[in-house]
Design a protein around this motif. Structure first.
Motif, PDB file in Angstrom:
ATOM      1  N   GLY A   1      -3.909  37.883  36.727  1.00 51.31           N
ATOM      2  CA  GLY A   1      -4.974  38.822  37.064  1.00 51.31           C
ATOM      3  C   GLY A   1      -4.898  40.105  36.267  1.00 51.31           C
ATOM      4  O   GLY A   1      -5.434  41.138  36.683  1.00 51.31           O
ATOM      5  N   VAL A   2      -4.246  40.060  35.091  1.00 50.87           N
ATOM      6  CA  VAL A   2      -4.094  41.262  34.263  1.00 50.87           C
ATOM      7  C   VAL A   2      -5.471  41.743  33.814  1.00 50.87           C
ATOM      8  O   VAL A   2      -6.218  40.986  33.181  1.00 50.87           O
ATOM      9  CB  VAL A   2      -3.210  40.978  33.031  1.00 50.87           C
ATOM     10  N   PRO A   3      -5.842  42.984  34.128  1.00 50.44           N
ATOM     11  CA  PRO A   3      -7.163  43.494  33.733  1.00 50.44           C
ATOM     12  C   PRO A   3      -7.276  43.638  32.219  1.00 50.44           C
ATOM     13  O   PRO A   3      -6.275  43.716  31.504  1.00 50.44           O
ATOM     14  CB  PRO A   3      -7.232  44.873  34.411  1.00 50.44           C
ATOM     15  N   SER A   4      -8.501  43.689  31.730  1.00 52.46           N
ATOM     16  CA  SER A   4      -8.732  43.801  30.290  1.00 52.46           C
ATOM     17  C   SER A   4      -8.177  45.102  29.729  1.00 52.46           C
ATOM     18  O   SER A   4      -7.822  45.173  28.543  1.00 52.46           O
ATOM     19  CB  SER A   4     -10.230  43.703  29.992  1.00 52.46           C
ATOM     20  N   THR A   5      -8.073  46.125  30.570  1.00 50.96           N
ATOM     21  CA  THR A   5      -7.502  47.403  30.127  1.00 50.96           C
ATOM     22  C   THR A   5      -6.059  47.224  29.696  1.00 50.96           C
ATOM     23  O   THR A   5      -5.580  47.887  28.774  1.00 50.96           O
ATOM     24  CB  THR A   5      -7.567  48.452  31.259  1.00 50.96           C
ATOM     25  N   GLY A   6      -5.344  46.339  30.369  1.00 45.59           N
ATOM     26  CA  GLY A   6      -3.944  46.097  30.072  1.00 45.59           C
ATOM     27  C   GLY A   6      -3.004  46.905  30.946  1.00 45.59           C
ATOM     28  O   GLY A   6      -3.436  47.682  31.806  1.00 45.59           O
ATOM     29  N   ILE A   7      -1.719  46.726  30.721  1.00 44.51           N
ATOM     30  CA  ILE A   7      -0.664  47.334  31.543  1.00 44.51           C
ATOM     31  C   ILE A   7       0.420  47.887  30.630  1.00 44.51           C
ATOM     32  O   ILE A   7       0.855  47.204  29.703  1.00 44.51           O
ATOM     33  CB  ILE A   7      -0.068  46.291  32.512  1.00 44.51           C
ATOM     34  N   ASN A   8       0.836  49.128  30.882  1.00 43.76           N
ATOM     35  CA  ASN A   8       1.984  49.647  30.127  1.00 43.76           C
ATOM     36  C   ASN A   8       3.078  50.223  31.025  1.00 43.76           C
ATOM     37  O   ASN A   8       4.020  50.825  30.534  1.00 43.76           O
ATOM     38  CB  ASN A   8       1.553  50.672  29.077  1.00 43.76           C
ATOM     39  N   VAL A   9       2.953  50.005  32.340  1.00 42.37           N
ATOM     40  CA  VAL A   9       4.003  50.419  33.269  1.00 42.37           C
ATOM     41  C   VAL A   9       4.213  49.339  34.324  1.00 42.37           C
ATOM     42  O   VAL A   9       3.272  48.930  35.013  1.00 42.37           O
ATOM     43  CB  VAL A   9       3.652  51.740  33.982  1.00 42.37           C
ATOM     44  N   LEU A  10       5.443  48.845  34.426  1.00 40.26           N
ATOM     45  CA  LEU A  10       5.867  47.970  35.526  1.00 40.26           C
ATOM     46  C   LEU A  10       7.086  48.609  36.171  1.00 40.26           C
ATOM     47  O   LEU A  10       8.010  49.044  35.479  1.00 40.26           O
ATOM     48  CB  LEU A  10       6.267  46.587  35.018  1.00 40.26           C
ATOM     49  N   ASP A  11       7.119  48.666  37.495  1.00 39.70           N
ATOM     50  CA  ASP A  11       8.269  49.210  38.199  1.00 39.70           C
ATOM     51  C   ASP A  11       8.376  48.494  39.547  1.00 39.70           C
ATOM     52  O   ASP A  11       7.601  48.767  40.466  1.00 39.70           O
ATOM     53  CB  ASP A  11       8.108  50.719  38.412  1.00 39.70           C
ATOM     54  N   PHE A  12       9.319  47.553  39.643  1.00 41.01           N
ATOM     55  CA  PHE A  12       9.495  46.799  40.873  1.00 41.01           C
ATOM     56  C   PHE A  12      10.888  46.193  40.872  1.00 41.01           C
ATOM     57  O   PHE A  12      11.618  46.260  39.874  1.00 41.01           O
ATOM     58  CB  PHE A  12       8.437  45.688  41.009  1.00 41.01           C
ATOM     59  N   ALA A  13      11.258  45.604  42.001  1.00 41.43           N
ATOM     60  CA  ALA A  13      12.550  44.936  42.108  1.00 41.43           C
ATOM     61  C   ALA A  13      12.349  43.479  42.498  1.00 41.43           C
ATOM     62  O   ALA A  13      11.421  43.142  43.232  1.00 41.43           O
ATOM     63  CB  ALA A  13      13.442  45.631  43.136  1.00 41.43           C
ATOM     64  N   VAL A  14      13.218  42.619  41.979  1.00 44.38           N
ATOM     65  CA  VAL A  14      13.299  41.222  42.412  1.00 44.38           C
ATOM     66  C   VAL A  14      14.527  41.110  43.304  1.00 44.38           C
ATOM     67  O   VAL A  14      15.622  41.533  42.926  1.00 44.38           O
ATOM     68  CB  VAL A  14      13.439  40.271  41.217  1.00 44.38           C
ATOM     69  N   THR A  15      14.358  40.578  44.499  1.00 50.86           N
ATOM     70  CA  THR A  15      15.468  40.486  45.442  1.00 50.86           C
ATOM     71  C   THR A  15      15.927  39.037  45.590  1.00 50.86           C
ATOM     72  O   THR A  15      15.137  38.096  45.476  1.00 50.86           O
ATOM     73  CB  THR A  15      15.067  41.036  46.819  1.00 50.86           C
ATOM     74  N   PHE A  16      17.236  38.873  45.846  1.00 53.16           N
ATOM     75  CA  PHE A  16      17.815  37.544  46.034  1.00 53.16           C
ATOM     76  C   PHE A  16      19.025  37.664  46.945  1.00 53.16           C
ATOM     77  O   PHE A  16      19.576  38.748  47.134  1.00 53.16           O
ATOM     78  CB  PHE A  16      18.212  36.937  44.682  1.00 53.16           C
ATOM     79  N   ASP A  17      19.431  36.547  47.529  1.00 54.73           N
ATOM     80  CA  ASP A  17      20.582  36.514  48.428  1.00 54.73           C
ATOM     81  C   ASP A  17      21.845  36.329  47.592  1.00 54.73           C
ATOM     82  O   ASP A  17      22.122  35.244  47.083  1.00 54.73           O
ATOM     83  CB  ASP A  17      20.430  35.367  49.427  1.00 54.73           C
ATOM     84  N   GLN A  18      22.620  37.410  47.448  1.00 52.60           N
ATOM     85  CA  GLN A  18      23.805  37.346  46.591  1.00 52.60           C
ATOM     86  C   GLN A  18      24.953  36.559  47.208  1.00 52.60           C
ATOM     87  O   GLN A  18      25.954  36.292  46.536  1.00 52.60           O
ATOM     88  CB  GLN A  18      24.270  38.755  46.237  1.00 52.60           C
ATOM     89  N   THR A  19      24.826  36.168  48.472  1.00 52.70           N
ATOM     90  CA  THR A  19      25.833  35.274  49.045  1.00 52.70           C
ATOM     91  C   THR A  19      25.603  33.828  48.618  1.00 52.70           C
ATOM     92  O   THR A  19      26.479  32.977  48.755  1.00 52.70           O
ATOM     93  CB  THR A  19      25.839  35.347  50.586  1.00 52.70           C
ATOM     94  N   ILE A  20      24.400  33.548  48.085  1.00 54.85           N
ATOM     95  CA  ILE A  20      24.050  32.195  47.659  1.00 54.85           C
ATOM     96  C   ILE A  20      23.925  32.101  46.145  1.00 54.85           C
ATOM     97  O   ILE A  20      24.372  31.120  45.530  1.00 54.85           O
ATOM     98  CB  ILE A  20      22.731  31.743  48.323  1.00 54.85           C
ATOM     99  N   LEU A  21      23.339  33.132  45.537  1.00 54.53           N
ATOM    100  CA  LEU A  21      23.072  33.103  44.106  1.00 54.53           C
ATOM    101  C   LEU A  21      23.841  34.199  43.370  1.00 54.53           C
ATOM    102  O   LEU A  21      24.059  35.288  43.901  1.00 54.53           O
ATOM    103  CB  LEU A  21      21.577  33.294  43.838  1.00 54.53           C
ATOM    104  N   SER A  22      24.202  33.902  42.154  1.00 55.88           N
ATOM    105  CA  SER A  22      24.766  34.895  41.242  1.00 55.88           C
ATOM    106  C   SER A  22      23.847  34.971  40.026  1.00 55.88           C
ATOM    107  O   SER A  22      23.647  33.963  39.339  1.00 55.88           O
ATOM    108  CB  SER A  22      26.183  34.499  40.813  1.00 55.88           C
TER     109      SER A  22
END
Length: 316
Positions: free
Chosen positions: A55-76
């Motif tokens: 769904g990226v708009p035609s204007t475009g994107i030059n800033v992303l700021d987010f976190a991806v979370t995961f269960d560190q007891t299961i995944l490394s």
């Protein structure tokens, strides 16, 4: 020399990397989707999950700021690499990337902080749907077959700015261009890693969450030599330490190109985030808060200067 405000910049630079929570204007009715793929891996084996943007708009994107979370007891998580949709050549076109990459991640405590921020021309922005990053790692030994562990999304865990006492509550996807800026609504679709073979597992439902972006206005600025704050709980008082202004410096010119602009804000935020180490001259110019310490206060002061809330640097 003290830098007089002679340039204009986006009203929303306060988002850039570690010091801020959102861009200055929301793009009404516009939203993008941040989605994780679904993978299967054996206990003790390797996994790979793609994170895509659509769904990226035609204007475009030059800033992303987010976190991806995961269960560190299961995944490394071992590595995070940029995907094709975010591999736009911005590093070559962005003067700040000679010291730090446009794409930066930090893996800590079950969270991957993701930043993709560039001052490059619009031709090097994210303009198309597709994979923006890939996460690879291993499943820990002893995890039972049939376990489904989510790969989800959240705001990066940090204060809105140093000393604010308020936790960041926003993921940001948007753009800054001259005096124009916008943030988009974000819909998230969690990915997952299923342990064992697909034939013997049952996949848990994955929820889709609409995340509302917020608009934040910078607080009014008061020029004072010292700033005192008192907490009611312990009745202690802290005082800002100021340093003597060096007239030979161009405060705010972090990348040492003789101008004060968006590229300096990007580089300073990368420095505060620990992505890049500034040389001595750049550090001296970066001390926009005039306290002898390079930190979020300097970033916020420079951003306020760029959006006309502070009229000269350094702020004392």
């Amino acid at each position: 020399m003290k830098a007089k405000r002679t340039i204009a910049c986006a009203l929303a630079l306060s988002m850039l990397a570690v010091t801020a929570t959102s861009l200055g204007a929301s793009a009404a009715g516009s939203s993008v989707t941040l989605a994780g793929s679904k993978a299967t891996a054996e206990s003790g084996g390797e996994f790979s999950v793609d994170v895509s943007l659509s769904g990226v708009p035609s204007t475009g994107i030059n800033v992303l700021d987010f976190a991806v979370t995961f269960d560190q007891t299961i995944l490394s998580v071992d590595q995070v690499t940029v995907g094709a949709a975010a591999d736009t050549g911005a590093d070559a076109a962005d003067s700040t990337s000679k010291d730090a990459p446009v794409f930066a991640t930090n893996i800590k405590d079950g969270e991957i902080a993701v930043s993709w921020t560039t001052a490059a021309p619009t031709a090097n922005w994210i303009k198309s749907d597709g994979v923006i990053l890939t996460i690879t790692g291993t499943v820990k030994d002893g995890v039972a077959d049939g376990t489904v562990t989510p790969i989800d999304f959240a705001p990066v865990s940090r204060d809105t700015y140093e000393g604010s006492g308020t936790k960041n509550s926003s993921m940001v996807i948007g753009y800054i261009s001259g005096t124009d800026s916008a943030s988009y609504g974000i819909v998230t679709e969690a990915g997952s890693v299923t342990i064992g073979s697909k034939q013997t597992t049952t996949e848990a439902p994955v929820t889709t969450t609409a995340v509302e972006t917020t608009t934040t206005s910078a607080a009014p600025v008061t020029n004072e030599t010292t700033a005192e704050t008192t907490t009611k709980e312990n009745e202690t008082t802290t005082t800002k330490s100021t340093i003597q202004v060096d007239p030979s410096l161009l405060y705010g010119d972090v990348n040492l190109d003789g101008d004060i602009d968006l590229a300096d804000a990007v580089l300073l935020n990368k420095s505060v985030a620990g992505v890049v180490e500034l040389n001595d001259t750049a550090k001296a110019n970066a001390d926009c808060f005039a306290d002898g310490v390079i930190g979020s206060d300097d970033s916020m002061t420079l951003l306020k200067f760029l959006v006309h809330l502070v009229n000269e640097l350094p702020q004392q």
